[in-house]
Design an enzyme around this catalytic site. Structure first.
Site, PDB file in Angstrom:
ATOM      1  N   ASP B  25       0.715  -1.101   0.530  1.00 61.11           N
ATOM      2  CA  ASP B  25       0.219  -0.021  -0.604  1.00 61.11           C
ATOM      3  C   ASP B  25       0.728   1.310   0.126  1.00 61.11           C
ATOM      4  OD1 ASP B  25      -2.059   2.135   0.389  1.00 61.11           O
ATOM      5  OD2 ASP B  25      -2.639   1.681   2.455  1.00 61.11           O
ATOM      6  N   LYS B  87       3.000  11.277  -2.756  1.00 56.38           N
ATOM      7  CA  LYS B  87       1.744   9.805  -3.777  1.00 56.38           C
ATOM      8  C   LYS B  87       0.690  12.038  -4.527  1.00 56.38           C
ATOM      9  CE  LYS B  87      -1.909   7.288  -3.520  1.00 56.38           C
ATOM     10  NZ  LYS B  87      -2.617   5.743  -2.425  1.00 56.38           N
ATOM     11  N   GLU B 186      -7.226  -0.048  -4.318  1.00 55.59           N
ATOM     12  CA  GLU B 186      -6.839   0.103  -3.268  1.00 55.59           C
ATOM     13  C   GLU B 186      -9.016  -0.704  -1.947  1.00 55.59           C
ATOM     14  OE1 GLU B 186      -5.744   4.019  -1.964  1.00 55.59           O
ATOM     15  OE2 GLU B 186      -4.005   4.028  -2.925  1.00 55.59           O
ATOM     16  N   ASP B 208     -12.735   5.228   1.499  1.00 60.05           N
ATOM     17  CA  ASP B 208     -11.674   4.984   1.974  1.00 60.05           C
ATOM     18  C   ASP B 208     -11.445   6.561   1.898  1.00 60.05           C
ATOM     19  OD1 ASP B 208      -8.883   5.187   1.480  1.00 60.05           O
ATOM     20  OD2 ASP B 208      -8.386   4.581  -0.368  1.00 60.05           O
TER      21      ASP B 208
END
Lengths: 179, 625
Positions: B25, B87, B186, B208
């Protein structure tokens, strides 16, 4: 490498070429094929098999999207019979349809100013669904009859469905805007 | 690039050989690596027992970059050389970064390419470099813990990531020397972690809220097949934003401006996060700022005020929820389970609002920080071939429409959002000048009609079109999106059959040459080592092909090949087996290409046969039901 495109979408799923289709059965067939061909099943295979798997699943996905939607399916059946629906070029429509389309469009234009725009949109959406269902039924019988007049009728019905489809998108867009 | 497999050819299909594969992850704030050990997926801890690796990299001169907690500790002392939340920059252009710039305490260097580079003490670093550093640390941790080389990794990305962002993630893995088995969304990983795939069927929502991204996905499970029905989200909204609104509140109250010292801003963000965490339990929390002039400002934030500040952000997540439900064609009460992912979902306020929206209590008993890595590890175990009987299949969709630029700065959509991938769409183009031999095509991703409102993915130049009168050439361009959601393009002139070559200029990504260079730079070894490594990798590829083709011939040669075809394949197999031990990579490549050509039709026939077989099985099943 090119995947063999000779077989048509119906044959791909082992189905006869026919407009009337059991979508639940189609979905099951689709999943069974995906279970065998999906690239995840080839993550340790040779490059060639991996590439092929991507191409085949892409084809299967496209075939499934085409066959499960009545508008796309109708258009595809006509194409297999060598008939171009000509939605881009041929804009001549029967007068009754033009009246119906004008009314729906006016209703949509007015919905924005209605007392409760969202519930008005919901009503128009239902009306549109009824009109669509009606055309799909007509398309089914037109495509079952091989006469030239019937093919022409089917071609026209596909164009009408295309119009309803666009109107449906506009309703959704307006709903998003008002929400 | 492929990692070397240890086993001999022929042994890799042996039933007990276990290939090491991990789930990673790669998060905005934190990253984790997990693996299946003794049948159970667990997050792997570092030497100090920590499973979470903060996604922070600190660069210092010639020394190895420091990754993780140590980098976090130094962040407020050395903000310019410490890169966090990278990211958010993945697959982004210089202009995007400027837009985000107000909250980013780095210096960016102007480069010719669109990819931004962060100026550090160890030279300019692209977001791909920074991510590769994080991946390297996680891969090392896994190899040490598991005691062997990794066969590959499943790396997770937000479902909403566009092509450029996915490509950048895959590039980072390549630079880190990791073989990517699959880029996995994800939310899908989270659903796997909860074992939702064990249920017969159902519709699930995965909410999420991570550090920097928000995703909502609607998944449908039907007879062991997971299908992403719709995804929506916001790739620039997350827990970090909550920290920022708290920090901004404090700055306003204390009279501190945006251009204050980097260190002060960094410290403030850290304290704002602590306030947020305190308020998940307590009713109030204190926040202090030491101003540049040494004076001090302190105030208390009550939970009520905190809600007033952050509710608009949480509400912002409910809009994509609504859109995803709509795209999926379902209502909130059709959803049979809601899974919470991401540290930000620990906040009671988030749980409250999600529960109210879906009308049911969300699932949250797996650590929301680990749930994605755990799901990825389970999938990696399957893809590495450790579970040959596994029935689970993930059908993903493309999160954003793909289109090309047409006259008037408009975008014509080629692949619609939420179409199941892999997908291929062809479009025909023609020339508008006599003798024209090249065409340029601009590929975009997004839902809007104007080119300027969509993201530019790449510009393609088609060359080698045979000269003809204007409008006579019919160039069929095929856009193919693979199972990772990555786009590739091929072109062919229809009347002559000439394959046009394509030059890709990715708008925000790296060219292959740049990646090669980064790979070389990242290796301490000399060029000879690179060469012998390339040779060894090629031999492994050759072995894999030999093994695969031999197995295929043994299984289906009898039924699907003529004697002549079979002899031709056998000949090519022998050639490759002989060439495999050559020192010269070109000889091996030629033999591999020859074998591929000889088996082209055979491979297609086998896939066809597999489809027939699948459909036959289906009919049998119907009889038995």
């Amino acid at each position: 490498m090119q995947v063999d495109l000779a077989q048509n979408y119906f044959e791909l799923f082992g189905l006869p070429v026919a407009f009337d289709i059991d979508v639940a059965d189609l979905s099951t067939r689709y999943r069974e094929i995906q279970r065998r061909l999906h690239p995840d099943k080839f993550s340790s295979a040779s490059d060639q098999d991996r590439r092929l798997s991507v191409q085949m699943t892409a084809l299967v996905n496209e075939a499934f999207q085409t066959l499960k939607d009545p508008l796309k399916r109708g258009r595809y059946v006509l194409r297999l019979r060598g008939i171009d629906t000509g939605e881009e070029t041929d804009t001549a429509m029967p007068p009754e349809f033009l009246v119906e389309q004008m009314e729906l469009r006016e209703a949509l234009d007015d919905a924005r100013y209605a007392q409760s725009p969202l519930s008005r949109l919901l009503e128009i959406g239902k009306e549109l669904q009824r009109a669509t269902d009606d055309r799909v039924r007509q398309l089914s019988s037109a495509l079952a009859d091989p006469s030239a007049a019937s093919q022409e009728r089917a071609r026209c019905l596909v164009r009408e469905l295309q119009f309803f489809h666009r109107l449906h998108d506009e309703i959704e867009a307006l709903e998003d805007e008002l929400a | 690039m492929a990692l070397l497999q240890i086993s001999e050819p022929g042994q890799s299909t042996a039933p007990h050989e276990h290939r090491l594969a991990v789930g990673i992850d790669l998060g905005t704030t934190n990253s984790l690596v997990a693996a299946v050990r003794s049948g159970v997926a667990v997050a792997l801890p570092d030497a100090r027992g920590e499973v979470i690796l903060p996604s922070v990299v600190r660069y210092a001169g010639n020394a190895q970059p420091v990754v993780g907690q140590a980098a976090v500790a130094a962040a407020h002392e050395d903000p310019l050389n410490t890169v966090a939340s990278v990211k958010r920059l993945m697959g982004r252009g210089v202009a995007d970064v400027k837009r985000l710039g107000a909250n980013l305490p780095y210096e960016f260097t102007a480069t010719e390419s669109q990819m931004p580079r962060i100026r550090t003490a160890a030279g300019d670093q692209s977001p791909v470099d920074v991510s590769a550093q994080i991946l390297r640390v996680l891969a090392q941790r896994a190899e040490q813990t598991l005691g062997g080389e990794l066969a590959g990794a499943v790396i997770t990305v937000p479902a909403y990531f566009d092509d450029a962002q996915r490509q950048a993630t895959k590039d980072a893995a390549r630079v880190a020397g990791l073989k990517v088995l699959r880029l996995l969304n994800e939310p899908t990983a989270a659903a796997i972690a909860y074992g939702l795939d064990k249920q017969p069927e159902g519709v699930f929502a995965i909410y999420d809220l991570g550090g920097g991204t928000f995703d909502i996905s609607i998944l449908r499970l039907h007879r062991g097949v997971f299908e992403v029905m719709a995804t929506a989200g916001d790739s620039a909204l997350g827990g970090d934003d909550i920290d920022h609104v708290i920090a901004e509140w404090a700055m306003q109250a204390a009279g501190v401006t945006d251009d204050a010292d980097h260190r002060l801003l960094r410290r403030l963000l850290r304290d704002a996060r602590a306030v947020k965490e305190t308020l998940t339990q307590a009713d109030r929390a204190e926040l202090c700022i030491e101003r540049d002039d040494g004076s001090r400002w302190c105030d208390e934030l009550t939970r009520e005020d905190f809600h007033a500040l952050t509710d608009p952000l949480i509400d912002k997540t409910l809009l994509p929820c609504r859109r995803a439900l709509k795209d999926a064609g379902i209502r909130a009460d059709d959803v049979q389970g809601v899974v919470l992912v991401g540290g930000s979902t620990r906040a009671p306020r988030v749980r409250e609002k999600v529960a109210a929206f879906f009308g049911r209590e969300p699932l949250g008993d797996i650590d929301p920080d680990q749930v994605v890595a755990i799901g990825a590890a389970l999938q990696a175990d399957i893809l590495a071939g450790n579970k040959p009987d596994q029935e689970l299949l993930l059908l993903d969709v493309i999160p954003l429409s793909l289109g090309i630029e047409v006259m008037g700065g408009l975008v014509e959509k080629i692949v619609e959002r939420n179409a199941t991938i892999p997908i291929a769409k062809a479009q025909e183009f023609t020339t508008f000048k006599d003798g024209q031999t090249a065409i340029s095509i601009h590929v975009l991703q997004g839902e809007r009609d104007l080119v300027t409102d969509c993201r530019s993915l790449a510009r393609f130049e088609l060359r080698g079109i045979p000269p003809m009168v204007a409008g006579a050439a019919r160039i069929r361009v095929t856009f193919q999106v693979d199972a990772d959601g990555l786009l590739s393009v091929s072109a062919r002139e229809q009347s002559t059959g000439v394959e046009s070559t394509i030059d890709v200029k990715p708008s925000y990504g790296l060219t292959d040459a740049e990646i090669e260079r980064m790979l070389r730079d990242s290796m301490a070894s000399a060029e000879d080592d690179m060469k012998s490594r390339a040779l060894r990798e090629l031999q492994v590829d050759a072995d894999r092909s030999l093994e695969a083709v031999r197995a295929a011939v043994a299984a289906d040669g009898e039924s699907l090949l003529s004697n002549e075809e079979r002899a031709r394949i056998e000949h090519c197999l022998n050639e490759l087996a002989a060439a495999r031990d050559a020192i010269d990579t070109d000889t091996i490549k030629r033999a591999m290409a020859a074998l591929e050509k000889a088996t082209e039709t055979f491979a297609t026939r086998r896939m066809d046969a597999s489809i027939r077989d699948a459909l036959r099985g289906h009919r049998l099943e119907e009889f038995s039901e």
